[in-house]
Design an enzyme around this catalytic site. Structure first.
Site, PDB file in Angstrom:
ATOM      1  N   HIS A  22       0.848  -1.190   0.000  1.00 35.72           N
ATOM      2  CA  HIS A  22       0.000   0.000   0.000  1.00 35.72           C
ATOM      3  C   HIS A  22       0.889   1.247   0.000  1.00 35.72           C
ATOM      4  O   HIS A  22       2.119   1.166  -0.098  1.00 35.72           O
ATOM      5  CB  HIS A  22      -0.996  -0.015   1.162  1.00 35.72           C
ATOM      6  CG  HIS A  22      -0.372  -0.055   2.535  1.00 35.72           C
ATOM      7  ND1 HIS A  22       0.459   0.921   3.017  1.00 35.72           N
ATOM      8  CD2 HIS A  22      -0.484  -0.974   3.531  1.00 35.72           C
ATOM      9  CE1 HIS A  22       0.834   0.639   4.251  1.00 35.72           C
ATOM     10  NE2 HIS A  22       0.284  -0.516   4.584  1.00 35.72           N
ATOM     11  N   HIS A  46       4.109   1.620   2.191  1.00 34.18           N
ATOM     12  CA  HIS A  46       5.340   0.985   1.722  1.00 34.18           C
ATOM     13  C   HIS A  46       6.028   1.866   0.677  1.00 34.18           C
ATOM     14  O   HIS A  46       7.256   2.004   0.670  1.00 34.18           O
ATOM     15  CB  HIS A  46       5.028  -0.386   1.124  1.00 34.18           C
ATOM     16  CG  HIS A  46       4.323  -1.305   2.063  1.00 34.18           C
ATOM     17  ND1 HIS A  46       3.033  -1.708   1.874  1.00 34.18           N
ATOM     18  CD2 HIS A  46       4.731  -1.874   3.223  1.00 34.18           C
ATOM     19  CE1 HIS A  46       2.672  -2.511   2.862  1.00 34.18           C
ATOM     20  NE2 HIS A  46       3.680  -2.632   3.696  1.00 34.18           N
ATOM     21  N   CYS A 100       0.311 -10.338  19.920  1.00 36.78           N
ATOM     22  CA  CYS A 100      -0.449  -9.921  18.737  1.00 36.78           C
ATOM     23  C   CYS A 100       0.088 -10.693  17.539  1.00 36.78           C
ATOM     24  O   CYS A 100       1.253 -10.489  17.144  1.00 36.78           O
ATOM     25  CB  CYS A 100      -0.316  -8.425  18.474  1.00 36.78           C
ATOM     26  SG  CYS A 100      -1.075  -7.914  16.900  1.00 36.78           S
ATOM     27  N   CYS A 147       1.340  -8.316  14.640  1.00 30.67           N
ATOM     28  CA  CYS A 147       2.628  -7.669  14.907  1.00 30.67           C
ATOM     29  C   CYS A 147       3.740  -8.701  15.047  1.00 30.67           C
ATOM     30  O   CYS A 147       4.919  -8.357  14.945  1.00 30.67           O
ATOM     31  CB  CYS A 147       2.576  -6.872  16.211  1.00 30.67           C
ATOM     32  SG  CYS A 147       1.609  -5.367  16.173  1.00 30.67           S
ATOM     33  N   CYS A 194      -4.388  -4.860  20.679  1.00 30.62           N
ATOM     34  CA  CYS A 194      -3.185  -4.292  20.072  1.00 30.62           C
ATOM     35  C   CYS A 194      -3.476  -2.849  19.680  1.00 30.62           C
ATOM     36  O   CYS A 194      -4.468  -2.582  18.988  1.00 30.62           O
ATOM     37  CB  CYS A 194      -2.798  -5.105  18.834  1.00 30.62           C
ATOM     38  SG  CYS A 194      -1.482  -4.333  17.848  1.00 30.62           S
ATOM     39  N   HIS A 199      -3.157  -2.787  15.506  1.00 31.49           N
ATOM     40  CA  HIS A 199      -4.097  -3.544  14.683  1.00 31.49           C
ATOM     41  C   HIS A 199      -5.502  -3.612  15.277  1.00 31.49           C
ATOM     42  O   HIS A 199      -6.427  -4.088  14.621  1.00 31.49           O
ATOM     43  CB  HIS A 199      -3.552  -4.959  14.439  1.00 31.49           C
ATOM     44  CG  HIS A 199      -2.297  -4.976  13.638  1.00 31.49           C
ATOM     45  ND1 HIS A 199      -1.052  -5.135  14.203  1.00 31.49           N
ATOM     46  CD2 HIS A 199      -2.088  -4.823  12.308  1.00 31.49           C
ATOM     47  CE1 HIS A 199      -0.129  -5.092  13.258  1.00 31.49           C
ATOM     48  NE2 HIS A 199      -0.718  -4.905  12.096  1.00 31.49           N
ATOM     49  N   LYS A 258      -4.013   4.805  11.178  1.00 34.46           N
ATOM     50  CA  LYS A 258      -2.861   4.391  10.382  1.00 34.46           C
ATOM     51  C   LYS A 258      -3.325   3.614   9.163  1.00 34.46           C
ATOM     52  O   LYS A 258      -4.158   2.722   9.251  1.00 34.46           O
ATOM     53  CB  LYS A 258      -1.928   3.507  11.216  1.00 34.46           C
ATOM     54  CG  LYS A 258      -0.726   2.999  10.415  1.00 34.46           C
ATOM     55  CD  LYS A 258      -0.101   1.780  11.047  1.00 34.46           C
ATOM     56  CE  LYS A 258       0.977   1.203  10.135  1.00 34.46           C
ATOM     57  NZ  LYS A 258       1.481  -0.099  10.591  1.00 34.46           N
ATOM     58  N   LYS A 292      -3.129  -2.547   5.764  1.00 33.87           N
ATOM     59  CA  LYS A 292      -3.780  -3.590   4.962  1.00 33.87           C
ATOM     60  C   LYS A 292      -4.962  -4.184   5.720  1.00 33.87           C
ATOM     61  O   LYS A 292      -6.036  -4.390   5.172  1.00 33.87           O
ATOM     62  CB  LYS A 292      -2.774  -4.693   4.627  1.00 33.87           C
ATOM     63  CG  LYS A 292      -1.600  -4.248   3.791  1.00 33.87           C
ATOM     64  CD  LYS A 292      -0.716  -5.408   3.405  1.00 33.87           C
ATOM     65  CE  LYS A 292       0.055  -5.981   4.562  1.00 33.87           C
ATOM     66  NZ  LYS A 292       1.217  -5.195   4.939  1.00 33.87           N
TER      67      LYS A 292
END
Length: 499
Positions: free
Chosen positions: A17, A20, A125, A128, A143, A146, A296, A299
């Site tokens: 995404h 990156h 998690c 992670c 988490c 996430h 944030k 994905k």
């Protein structure tokens, strides 16, 4: 002088995404800039292919972990050339050469007395691939990244004696104030260290998708230790026939996101010390790109922008420019297609693109393409005098957005110079031909200088511009306003055509 820059290696549990792309572009800007300064540069990126996140994603998709890794690694490999990233190597952690090198280094860590067997229990998690301490758990036992509920894990594993590096890490941070940047992230890492370090699991006994522990083949190394070592292992085999470690290690800068700060600023230097290897010179921790929901870009949350879609609409230079101009490098920042469009039309097309087109068009119209061989206007000499050094200093300080901002002030200054000198008025008065010559020569010199300075951010557009100017050099010495005189220009197509 050498310069070694890395991105984090990206998880292959899903396709890439915009986040990156952001990190890769930032590393590429640094690599291109340092190559301009005739430095020996190595730029590394790649994919992190082991561990539970990949195994879970593969299972959900009905694939083996290796099949899933191969599929998504291809997407990341395709992204780098599309971004015009000039990475020297793309590492995949499923590469057998990396696997062997990881085993060699971690065997050394054990032989040095920093590994022991024990039992671990904690909140974990799976996305992670990280055990969370009490300060890292959000409300609802979730988490914080996430937003999924943590699971309780208990295993008998091999442990890395992180606690034994408490004093050495505190000394490292005291002696090298720029080891972690920006300062806010340094303070965060240091606070974590000062809170008291605890030994961490080096291996997992419940997974099979990972690097086997050489002294205990029933276990695999915890994915983070496998992944972190890529920065060292890649140098051993990136260039067939020679080991580049002595030439480039320690790394000059690791660029990472703030969600992996702990691993890169605490675990990583401790692991290197345990292996008897030098620690990197700096770790730069950037913020999050935020989606339309203010969270944030992720994905798993499904709130990301597709970098390929942005490039299809506006081109790769627009993406590179937008991400490092709109989002202050190091801070969080919201991104959107509307934001890309605004920067594209308002600055790239209207300010820089229009400046380049007008300058060349006026030389073609008033001087048949021949650039007058006269001195540059002293007013512009003063304006540009310190710019190359300012940009170099800011890139050296990893301040990519301020460096770009400084260049853009001179884009605006040249546009004002056009309005101040009004070449179209001067052209009507033969008695003012000398003034017109000075204005045209000064504008061409300024545009050529900008084409060198902006090369790391806008490689496609500046290459086209330098071609029209007959000035192909990107050497940083040629960033000075009077470094190389352009004698003839050719017609230039719009650098940023309106959509």
């Amino acid at each position: 002088m050498s310069f070694y820059v890395t991105t984090p290696i990206y998880y292959v549990n899903a396709a890439p995404h915009l986040g990156h792309a952001y990190t890769t572009i930032a590393a590429d800007v640094m690599a291109r800039h340092h190559r301009q300064r005739a430095e020996d540069v190595f730029f590394l990126t790649g994919t992190d292919e082991h561990g539970e996140p990949v195994a879970l994603a593969a299972e959900a998709a009905g694939r083996t972990p290796k099949e899933h890794a191969d599929l998504n690694a291809a997407h990341f490999e395709a992204l780098t050339p599309r971004l015009n990233a000039t990475n020297d190597f793309f590492i995949r952690t499923s590469d057998p050469r990396h696997v062997r090198a990881v085993q060699d280094v971690l065997q050394r860590v054990k032989d040095n007395g920093y590994v022991y067997e024990g039992e671990y229990e904690g909140w974990y998690c799976p996305r992670c691939a990280d055990f969370k301490n009490d300060t890292e758990i959000a409300d609802g036992n979730r988490c914080p990244i996430h937003e999924i509920e943590l699971t309780r894990e208990k295993e008998t594993n091999w442990f890395f004696a992180l606690s034994r590096f408490q004093e050495q890490l505190e000394e490292l941070f005291a002696e090298r104030e720029d080891f972690v940047l920006p300062t806010s992230r340094r303070n965060e890492a240091l606070a974590f260290i000062r809170s008291g370090l605890h030994d961490v699991s080096l291996s997992r006994s419940t997974l099979t998708w990972g690097v086997p522990v050489p002294w205990d083949p029933e276990q695999v190394f915890y994915v983070w230790f496998d992944a972190l070592l890529n920065y060292v292992t890649a140098l051993q085999f990136a260039d067939p026939g020679q080991d580049l470690t002595e030439r480039f290690w320690p790394a000059d800068v690791h660029i990472v996101g703030k969600d992996i700060l702990k691993f890169h600023t605490v675990y990583w230097p401790a692991l290197l010390l345990a292996a008897g290897l030098p620690v990197p010179r700096r770790v730069f921790v950037h913020g999050f790109l935020l989606g339309s929901d203010g969270r944030k870009m992720s994905k798993s949350l499904g709130n990301g922008l597709d970098p390929f879609e942005v490039m299809d609409l506006y081109g790769v230079d627009a993406l590179r420019y937008y991400l490092l101009r709109d989002v202050a490098f190091g801070a969080d920042g919201s991104v959107s297609m509307d934001g890309v469009k605004a920067r594209f039309e308002g600055e790239l097309a209207n300010e820089f693109g229009n400046l380049a087109s007008r300058t060349i068009a006026m030389v073609l119209k008033y001087r048949d393409g021949a650039v007058p061989g006269v001195d540059v206007d002293p007013a512009l000499l003063d304006a540009f005098a310190s710019l190359p050094q300012t940009v170099a200093d800011r890139v050296d300080a990893l301040e990519l957005t301020p460096a770009l901002d400084a260049i853009w002030e001179l884009v605006k200054r040249l546009n004002r110079y056009v309005e101040e000198t009004t070449p179209w008025v001067l052209a009507k008065d033969e008695a003012r031909a000398g003034e017109l010559d000075t204005a045209l020569a000064s504008l061409v010199a300024g545009v050529r200088s900008l084409a060198v300075l902006l090369h790391p951010w806008l490689p496609e557009a500046t290459e086209k511009l330098r071609g029209a100017l007959g000035a192909p050099s990107t050497a940083y010495a040629d960033a000075a306003l009077v470094a190389g005189r352009v004698t003839q220009v050719e017609k230039l197509a719009p650098l940023f055509p309106k959509q």
